[in-house]
Design an enzyme around this catalytic site. Sequence first.
Site, short mmCIF file in Angstrom:
data_model
loop_
_atom_site.label_atom_id
_atom_site.label_comp_id
_atom_site.label_asym_id
_atom_site.label_seq_id
_atom_site.Cartn_x
_atom_site.Cartn_y
_atom_site.Cartn_z
N TYR A 47 -5.19 7.16 -13.61
CA TYR A 47 -5.82 6.01 -12.98
C TYR A 47 -4.76 5.06 -12.40
O TYR A 47 -3.75 4.76 -13.05
CB TYR A 47 -6.70 5.25 -13.97
CG TYR A 47 -7.95 5.99 -14.39
CD1 TYR A 47 -8.42 7.10 -13.67
CD2 TYR A 47 -8.68 5.60 -15.50
CE1 TYR A 47 -9.58 7.78 -14.04
CE2 TYR A 47 -9.85 6.27 -15.88
CZ TYR A 47 -10.27 7.36 -15.15
OH TYR A 47 -11.42 8.03 -15.54
N PRO A 202 -23.19 6.60 -14.76
CA PRO A 202 -24.52 6.68 -15.36
C PRO A 202 -25.64 6.09 -14.51
O PRO A 202 -26.81 6.39 -14.76
CB PRO A 202 -24.37 5.92 -16.68
CG PRO A 202 -23.25 4.96 -16.41
CD PRO A 202 -22.30 5.70 -15.53
N LEU A 203 -25.31 5.26 -13.53
CA LEU A 203 -26.34 4.72 -12.64
C LEU A 203 -26.61 5.64 -11.45
O LEU A 203 -27.55 5.40 -10.68
CB LEU A 203 -25.95 3.33 -12.14
CG LEU A 203 -25.72 2.26 -13.21
CD1 LEU A 203 -25.39 0.92 -12.57
CD2 LEU A 203 -26.93 2.13 -14.13
N GLY A 204 -25.79 6.67 -11.32
CA GLY A 204 -25.99 7.62 -10.24
C GLY A 204 -25.88 6.96 -8.87
O GLY A 204 -25.10 6.03 -8.66
N VAL A 206 -28.45 5.42 -7.27
CA VAL A 206 -29.60 4.55 -7.04
C VAL A 206 -29.25 3.32 -6.21
O VAL A 206 -29.99 2.93 -5.31
CB VAL A 206 -30.24 4.13 -8.38
CG1 VAL A 206 -31.34 3.09 -8.16
CG2 VAL A 206 -30.81 5.35 -9.09
N PHE A 207 -28.11 2.71 -6.49
CA PHE A 207 -27.72 1.49 -5.77
C PHE A 207 -26.64 1.76 -4.71
O PHE A 207 -26.16 0.82 -4.07
CB PHE A 207 -27.22 0.44 -6.77
CG PHE A 207 -28.22 0.13 -7.85
CD1 PHE A 207 -29.45 -0.41 -7.54
CD2 PHE A 207 -27.93 0.40 -9.19
CE1 PHE A 207 -30.38 -0.69 -8.54
CE2 PHE A 207 -28.85 0.12 -10.19
CZ PHE A 207 -30.08 -0.42 -9.86
#
Length: 288
Positions: A47, A202-204, A206-207
């Site tokens: 990172y 984890p929110l994929g 969607v936003f």
Amino acid sequence: MKPTSKIIIGCMSWGKWGKQFSTQEATDMIQFCVENGNTTFDHADLYGDYTTEAEFGKAFKESKIERDLVEFISKCGIQNPGETRNNKVKHYNYSKEYIIWSAEQSLKNLKTDYLDTFLLHRPSPLMIPDDIAEAVLELQESGKIINFGVSNFTPFQVDLIADKIPVSVNQIEFSLTQNSAMTNGSLDQMLQNEIQPMSWSPLGSVFRAETNQTKKIKEVLKTLSEKYNSTEDALLLAWLFKHPAKVSTVIGTTNKQRILNANKALKIDLELQDWFLLLEASNGKEVD
């Protein structure tokens, strides 16, 4: 394995690849997370072009937080070309010597004596299970790592390694919009073998994307957010937490309010049919 917080703080965007936190800003964020129960921090050696771990370590030292109050995850294996390493091509290195060296470098960078969890970042077609097992055993016997796991490994690849050394974690992409882990055997294997699933992204999407899939999901989320008096992002995490494999989520946000929203997901128990409403919206059809 030693418990981690259910909502893990992903640190990939804290440094060069994102917010470029100053030491004081990173210290403040660490303290905020720990105060709100998010005691597990997810890293990888690469990172920030192999710089973010050291920046975090400096901030953690400044925070004065006791080491036994937090958990550190790191990963090794990906070798990127760049300013900090003399690599001609992106590749993976899982030789015994490199695994041990990388773990020890992470310890120095994070200013700690041990890693709570150490993962192989991505599978390599050239990895030799016996070499990996020898390296991990040496690191565990010397107290430098506690838990060993993998990341982005298929069930067959997990079995390949677990045949030689116990695997306690598999960090995979899993979300409502990318839910193939429920059908490709990954979560079934983890549930069967008591391997801890950790979900990145984890929110994929969607936003992040405007598609037929995300439009349908948002329609359901709008209704459910009123029913559960919850934000939509918290509902997406609650959907993951409903799975019996006991998924932990790695959230990449550096926004404090979003971290607080995420924590509220822990108190949401989605009703069975609401869970399937969201799955139906994602898949575009009812279950078979």
